[in-house]
Design a protein around this motif. Structure first.
Motif, PDB file in Angstrom:
ATOM      1  N   ASN A  35      28.921  39.931  42.063  1.00  0.00           N
ATOM      2  CA  ASN A  35      29.826  40.642  42.965  1.00  0.00           C
ATOM      3  C   ASN A  35      30.276  39.728  44.100  1.00  0.00           C
ATOM      4  N   ASP A  36      29.336  39.046  44.735  1.00  0.00           N
ATOM      5  CA  ASP A  36      29.678  38.182  45.868  1.00  0.00           C
ATOM      6  C   ASP A  36      30.552  37.000  45.442  1.00  0.00           C
ATOM      7  N   VAL A  37      30.251  36.407  44.298  1.00  0.00           N
ATOM      8  CA  VAL A  37      31.047  35.269  43.831  1.00  0.00           C
ATOM      9  C   VAL A  37      32.472  35.704  43.501  1.00  0.00           C
ATOM     10  N   ILE A  38      32.630  36.825  42.824  1.00  0.00           N
ATOM     11  CA  ILE A  38      33.971  37.302  42.458  1.00  0.00           C
ATOM     12  C   ILE A  38      34.758  37.714  43.697  1.00  0.00           C
ATOM     13  N   VAL A  39      34.140  38.492  44.577  1.00  0.00           N
ATOM     14  CA  VAL A  39      34.837  38.928  45.789  1.00  0.00           C
ATOM     15  C   VAL A  39      35.125  37.737  46.695  1.00  0.00           C
ATOM     16  N   GLY A  40      34.176  36.826  46.853  1.00  0.00           N
ATOM     17  CA  GLY A  40      34.392  35.641  47.678  1.00  0.00           C
ATOM     18  C   GLY A  40      35.535  34.786  47.158  1.00  0.00           C
ATOM     19  N   THR A  41      35.608  34.607  45.845  1.00  0.00           N
ATOM     20  CA  THR A  41      36.698  33.836  45.247  1.00  0.00           C
ATOM     21  C   THR A  41      38.038  34.514  45.499  1.00  0.00           C
ATOM     22  N   ALA A  42      38.087  35.823  45.330  1.00  0.00           N
ATOM     23  CA  ALA A  42      39.336  36.560  45.573  1.00  0.00           C
ATOM     24  C   ALA A  42      39.753  36.449  47.037  1.00  0.00           C
ATOM     25  N   VAL A  43      38.803  36.559  47.948  1.00  0.00           N
ATOM     26  CA  VAL A  43      39.119  36.443  49.379  1.00  0.00           C
ATOM     27  C   VAL A  43      39.673  35.057  49.690  1.00  0.00           C
ATOM     28  N   VAL A  44      39.041  34.013  49.151  1.00  0.00           N
ATOM     29  CA  VAL A  44      39.508  32.646  49.395  1.00  0.00           C
ATOM     30  C   VAL A  44      40.923  32.461  48.847  1.00  0.00           C
ATOM     31  N   LEU A  45      41.177  32.925  47.642  1.00  0.00           N
ATOM     32  CA  LEU A  45      42.487  32.734  47.017  1.00  0.00           C
ATOM     33  C   LEU A  45      43.591  33.483  47.758  1.00  0.00           C
ATOM     34  N   VAL A  46      43.359  34.747  48.067  1.00  0.00           N
ATOM     35  CA  VAL A  46      44.397  35.544  48.726  1.00  0.00           C
ATOM     36  C   VAL A  46      44.608  35.070  50.159  1.00  0.00           C
ATOM     37  N   THR A  47      43.534  34.761  50.861  1.00  0.00           N
ATOM     38  CA  THR A  47      43.664  34.261  52.231  1.00  0.00           C
ATOM     39  C   THR A  47      44.368  32.908  52.241  1.00  0.00           C
ATOM     40  N   GLY A  48      44.036  32.050  51.296  1.00  0.00           N
ATOM     41  CA  GLY A  48      44.704  30.758  51.189  1.00  0.00           C
ATOM     42  C   GLY A  48      46.185  30.903  50.910  1.00  0.00           C
ATOM     43  N   SER A  61      52.012  37.931  53.387  1.00  0.00           N
ATOM     44  CA  SER A  61      52.062  39.063  52.473  1.00  0.00           C
ATOM     45  C   SER A  61      51.215  40.207  53.040  1.00  0.00           C
ATOM     46  N   VAL A  62      51.869  41.331  53.300  1.00  0.00           N
ATOM     47  CA  VAL A  62      51.141  42.509  53.777  1.00  0.00           C
ATOM     48  C   VAL A  62      50.189  42.983  52.682  1.00  0.00           C
ATOM     49  N   THR A  63      50.650  42.923  51.451  1.00  0.00           N
ATOM     50  CA  THR A  63      49.821  43.347  50.324  1.00  0.00           C
ATOM     51  C   THR A  63      48.588  42.466  50.193  1.00  0.00           C
ATOM     52  N   VAL A  68      42.666  41.906  50.963  1.00  0.00           N
ATOM     53  CA  VAL A  68      41.492  41.296  51.604  1.00  0.00           C
ATOM     54  C   VAL A  68      40.726  42.353  52.399  1.00  0.00           C
ATOM     55  N   ALA A  69      41.440  43.214  53.101  1.00  0.00           N
ATOM     56  CA  ALA A  69      40.777  44.279  53.862  1.00  0.00           C
ATOM     57  C   ALA A  69      40.004  45.219  52.931  1.00  0.00           C
ATOM     58  N   VAL A  70      40.598  45.572  51.810  1.00  0.00           N
ATOM     59  CA  VAL A  70      39.916  46.453  50.843  1.00  0.00           C
ATOM     60  C   VAL A  70      38.697  45.749  50.241  1.00  0.00           C
ATOM     61  N   LEU A  71      38.826  44.458  49.949  1.00  0.00           N
ATOM     62  CA  LEU A  71      37.672  43.712  49.442  1.00  0.00           C
ATOM     63  C   LEU A  71      36.540  43.691  50.470  1.00  0.00           C
ATOM     64  N   PHE A 102      39.243  41.287  59.889  1.00  0.00           N
ATOM     65  CA  PHE A 102      40.232  40.212  59.913  1.00  0.00           C
ATOM     66  C   PHE A 102      41.399  40.513  58.977  1.00  0.00           C
ATOM     67  N   GLY A 103      41.095  41.042  57.793  1.00  0.00           N
ATOM     68  CA  GLY A 103      42.157  41.387  56.847  1.00  0.00           C
ATOM     69  C   GLY A 103      43.055  42.491  57.369  1.00  0.00           C
ATOM     70  N   SER A 104      42.464  43.477  58.019  1.00  0.00           N
ATOM     71  CA  SER A 104      43.250  44.567  58.605  1.00  0.00           C
ATOM     72  C   SER A 104      44.151  44.054  59.714  1.00  0.00           C
ATOM     73  N   TYR A 105      43.616  43.174  60.546  1.00  0.00           N
ATOM     74  CA  TYR A 105      44.424  42.590  61.618  1.00  0.00           C
ATOM     75  C   TYR A 105      45.607  41.818  61.027  1.00  0.00           C
ATOM     76  N   ASN A 106      45.340  40.994  60.016  1.00  0.00           N
ATOM     77  CA  ASN A 106      46.412  40.212  59.408  1.00  0.00           C
ATOM     78  C   ASN A 106      47.443  41.106  58.730  1.00  0.00           C
ATOM     79  N   ALA A 107      47.009  42.202  58.105  1.00  0.00           N
ATOM     80  CA  ALA A 107      47.957  43.136  57.490  1.00  0.00           C
ATOM     81  C   ALA A 107      48.822  43.800  58.560  1.00  0.00           C
TER      82      ALA A 107
END
Length: 121
Positions: A35-48, A61-63, A68-71, A102-107
């Motif tokens: 779970n942590d590896v998959i979510v961490g990878t998704a956070v890194v990719l979308v944030t990047g 991207s608001v989406t 990221v906020a949902v993750l 942080f994701g909510s703020y960025n959205a």
């Protein structure tokens, strides 16, 4: 991109990297590790992706920020849903809270910077 948005995007990138490494450092059970590896990878990719858009003077991207906020929210709930505890539980709860914040703020910032489109009537 203002300094606060850079800080929150960079912070989520660092937290995503931590989430990838943390299960191996903390000895998290297998389900929590994946779970942590998959979510961490998704956070890194979308944030990047969002950070790269902002650096190129394109709107974030608001989406992507919303994902990221949902993750982050999932990280808060995951230890209870998947049934692991101890230090791994607290790592996910604290990391998830920060990632979601942080994701909510960025959205919010990305949504307020995006101009509204006129609809044809």
């Amino acid at each position: 991109m203002d300094a606060t948005t850079k800080l929150t995007a960079g912070g989520n990138g660092v937290l995503g990297c931590w989430l990838i490494a943390a299960p191996f450092v903390l000895g998290t059970p297998a389900i929590g590790r994946w779970n942590d590896v998959i979510v961490g990878t998704a956070v890194v990719l979308v944030t990047g992706y969002n950070y790269a858009r902002a650096v190129r003077q394109r709107p974030e991207s608001v989406t992507g920020a919303g994902i990221v906020a949902v993750l982050g929210l999932w990280l808060v709930v995951a230890p209870f849903a998947l049934g692991f505890g101890g230090l791994a539980l607290w790592n996910d709860v604290v990391s998830g809270t920060v990632v979601a914040s942080f994701g909510s703020y960025n959205a919010y910032i990305a949504g307020s910077a995006t101009p509204l489109r006129a609809t044809a009537q």
